[in-house]
Write a protein that holds these residues in place. Structure first.
Motif, short mmCIF file in Angstrom:
data_model
loop_
_atom_site.label_atom_id
_atom_site.label_comp_id
_atom_site.label_asym_id
_atom_site.label_seq_id
_atom_site.Cartn_x
_atom_site.Cartn_y
_atom_site.Cartn_z
N SER A 1 0.85 -1.19 0.00
CA SER A 1 0.00 0.00 0.00
C SER A 1 0.88 1.24 0.00
N GLU A 2 0.55 2.19 -0.85
CA GLU A 2 1.33 3.43 -0.91
C GLU A 2 1.15 4.25 0.36
N ASP A 3 -0.04 4.23 0.93
CA ASP A 3 -0.27 4.95 2.18
C ASP A 3 0.59 4.37 3.31
N GLU A 4 0.67 3.04 3.36
CA GLU A 4 1.51 2.40 4.37
C GLU A 4 2.97 2.75 4.15
N LEU A 5 3.39 2.82 2.90
CA LEU A 5 4.77 3.19 2.58
C LEU A 5 5.09 4.59 3.11
N ASP A 6 4.21 5.54 2.81
CA ASP A 6 4.43 6.92 3.26
C ASP A 6 4.51 7.00 4.78
N MET A 7 3.62 6.28 5.45
CA MET A 7 3.61 6.30 6.91
C MET A 7 4.90 5.74 7.48
N LYS A 8 5.37 4.61 6.91
CA LYS A 8 6.57 3.98 7.43
C LYS A 8 7.83 4.77 7.09
N MET A 9 7.83 5.45 5.94
CA MET A 9 8.97 6.30 5.59
C MET A 9 9.14 7.41 6.63
N GLU A 10 8.04 8.05 6.96
CA GLU A 10 8.08 9.13 7.95
C GLU A 10 8.50 8.59 9.32
N GLN A 11 7.93 7.45 9.68
CA GLN A 11 8.24 6.83 10.97
C GLN A 11 9.72 6.45 11.06
N LEU A 12 10.23 5.86 9.99
CA LEU A 12 11.63 5.43 9.99
C LEU A 12 12.58 6.63 10.05
N SER A 13 12.27 7.69 9.33
CA SER A 13 13.12 8.88 9.37
C SER A 13 13.21 9.44 10.79
N GLU A 14 12.09 9.44 11.49
CA GLU A 14 12.07 9.93 12.86
C GLU A 14 12.91 9.04 13.77
N LEU A 15 12.81 7.73 13.57
CA LEU A 15 13.58 6.79 14.39
C LEU A 15 15.08 6.96 14.17
N CYS A 16 15.47 7.20 12.91
CA CYS A 16 16.89 7.39 12.60
C CYS A 16 17.42 8.64 13.29
N GLU A 17 16.65 9.70 13.25
CA GLU A 17 17.07 10.95 13.89
C GLU A 17 17.14 10.80 15.40
N GLU A 18 16.15 10.09 15.98
CA GLU A 18 16.16 9.86 17.42
C GLU A 18 17.38 9.04 17.85
N ALA A 19 17.81 8.13 16.97
CA ALA A 19 18.97 7.29 17.30
C ALA A 19 20.29 8.04 17.17
N GLY A 20 20.25 9.22 16.55
CA GLY A 20 21.47 10.01 16.44
C GLY A 20 22.08 10.07 15.06
N ALA A 21 21.31 9.73 14.02
CA ALA A 21 21.83 9.79 12.65
C ALA A 21 22.16 11.25 12.30
N VAL A 22 23.32 11.44 11.66
CA VAL A 22 23.70 12.79 11.24
C VAL A 22 23.16 13.10 9.85
N ASP A 23 22.70 12.08 9.14
CA ASP A 23 22.12 12.28 7.82
C ASP A 23 21.20 11.10 7.52
N VAL A 24 20.07 11.38 6.89
CA VAL A 24 19.14 10.34 6.46
C VAL A 24 18.85 10.59 4.99
N LEU A 25 19.27 9.65 4.14
CA LEU A 25 19.21 9.83 2.69
C LEU A 25 18.54 8.63 2.03
#
Length: 468
Positions: free
Chosen positions: A294-318
């Motif tokens: 599902s494209e909606d599920e993809l969009d939701m998980k993309m946003e969720q994953l980006s937030e998790l990466c930043e919370e973990a301390g990623a200096v860049d998410v690409l």
């Protein structure tokens, strides 16, 4: 200890009568091509006495019967991509190639399965499945060169194991030649089965010691139409490794979570000539793939994953494009830039122990005078880490001494965490002594009993996994 006979003219004549003279190789120059697989230490090379190239299960069965009659050991070789000396004829005898068994017999879209011979390249199976709108989920990093029979024999893992499991999870049934030369089918195309022993699962992962796989019925899945690949760049390995727990607890259900330390970031970028690789000098890469229907599920998980990466301390998410994945797939090959001889380890631990295990191993490695620091890449989403030691100009004596001492510490720690010696490469000949040292005695004895019962003459792939 089994006593084997040398390959005789009488034996070779009998084999030629089965498969034809063109498919029996005895020329010294040709035999030299099969003295190794992905092993680069010349002290471990073994030139076989002959190479045979059968074209069917029936021909393989006759060859195995001849090997029993003449007491000649046989080592099966697929694509020759083993990292554990699995395709080296360590006890002499013949090497049996499966490359002529290269047919995709059936592609069934209604039942969602494929029937393939053992010599089909894994990537060709993947491509045919994709073109029909399906997914074959087995995906070892060597997919472009390895053959499906070798994947089955070693229970290969790869990049999609986090979501889909390893090779044994993609298989309904097998056709195999037994160590005494019978052709049998094990398993069935069923969703569930509670009818006797699960023989196909026993054969998979046995590294050619219990049978020669000739054909397989593989499971197919609907191909997810939506996918994204994220590259999270970290400067601290502990922050990078903390991402696994965050992703798993968030219920994202990723297809893969891959890790590359900075030495690999630099080495693989140089190897594939990727100028401008993100954070080349100091970056640690975590590559995460998510697939959805599902494209909606993809969009939701993309946003969720980006937030998790930043919370973990990623200096860049690409976005992790094809160049990033090319870097990951070329980890093993890139080591050749710094050392002609290297050793790749394959320790696996429970997923929640991966961060502490990598930390401990890196601390252990500081005790040893290896020419370059231990390199780490890992399938961190399934607890499988690859450690690479480089020999460079170290003397043979020092190399042997320090590699052994390093392994003793690393394996002891891994087993204390509930881990094992190998997650996907297998034991082969390279780890045989450690297999016998670290495997619980009762478990090892059961393996020996099975091997002796199935292969009374110890003909199939002797000198591998454990001493029969």
């Amino acid at each position: 200890m089994t006593t084997y006979n040398p390959v005789s003219a009488e034996f070779l004549d009998a084999v030629r009568a089965v498969i034809g003279a063109d498919y029996v190789l005895t020329d010294a120059e040709k035999l030299d091509m099969y003295k190794t697989d992905e092993e680069y230490d010349p002290r471990r090379f073994r030139v076989p006495e002959a190479v045979v190239i059968p074209g069917s299960a029936e021909e393989i069965a006759e060859i195995v019967k001849l090997c029993n009659k003449y007491m000649v050991p046989v080592t099966v070789r697929g694509g020759g991509t083993s990292l554990a000396d699995g395709a080296i004829a360590v006890c002499g005898g013949i090497i049996l190639l499966t490359e002529r068994l290269n047919k995709i017999i059936e592609m069934n879209t209604e039942g969602m399965y494929m029937v393939v011979e053992a010599g089909v390249r894994t990537i060709d199976i993947q491509k045919m499945a994709n073109e029909a709108g399906f997914l074959y989920a087995g995906d070892p990093c060597s997919a472009e060169s390895c053959l499906i029979g070798g994947n089955l024999a070693t229970n290969a893992g790869g990049n999609k194991a986090v979501r889909y499991g390893v090779t044994r999870n993609q298989v309904y049934s097998l056709e195999m030649v037994t160590p005494t030369g019978e052709i049998v089918e094990v398993g069935a195309r069923l969703k569930k089965c509670s009818t006797g022993y699960c023989m196909e699962q026993l054969v998979m992962g046995s590294e050619g010691t219990l049978g020669i796989i000739t054909k397989a019925t593989l499971k197919l899945l609907p191909l997810p139409p939506f996918r994204f690949d994220v590259l999270a760049v970290f400067l601290d390995p502990h922050m990078a490794l903390s991402l696994v727990e965050r992703i798993n607890k968030a219920g994202i259900n990723p297809t893969s979570i891959e890790y590359m330390d900075n030495s690999y970031v630099r080495g693989t970028a140089d190897f594939i000539e990727f100028k401008g690789a993100p954070h080349y000098e100091d970056g640690i890469y975590v590559i995460v793939t998510v697939e959805t229907y599902s494209e909606d599920e993809l969009d939701m998980k993309m946003e969720q994953l980006s937030e998790l990466c930043e919370e973990a301390g990623a200096v860049d998410v690409l976005e992790a494009d094809d160049r990033i994945w090319s870097m990951r797939r070329n980890c093993q090959e890139s080591v050749s830039l710094i050392s002609k001889v290297s050793l790749t380890d394959d320790v696996v631990v429970p997923v929640n122990k991966i961060a502490s295990t990598i930390k401990e191993i890196m601390e252990i490695s500081t005790k040893y005078p290896f020419p370059v620091p231990v390199k780490v890449n890992a399938h961190i989403g399934d607890g499988n880490l690859h450690l690479v030691l480089c020999k460079c100009d170290m003397s043979d004596a020092d190399w042997e001494k320090y590699v052994h001492e390093f392994h003793e510490e690393v394996y002891a720690y891994a087993y204390a965490q509930g881990g094992r010696l190998a997650g996907e490469h297998g034991i082969g000949a390279k780890k045989l002594s450690y297999m016998e040292e670290f495997t619980p005695a009762g478990e090892l004895n059961l393996m020996r009993l099975i091997k002796r019962a199935w292969d009374p003459n110890n003909i199939l792939n002797p000198g591998k996994v454990f001493n029969a």
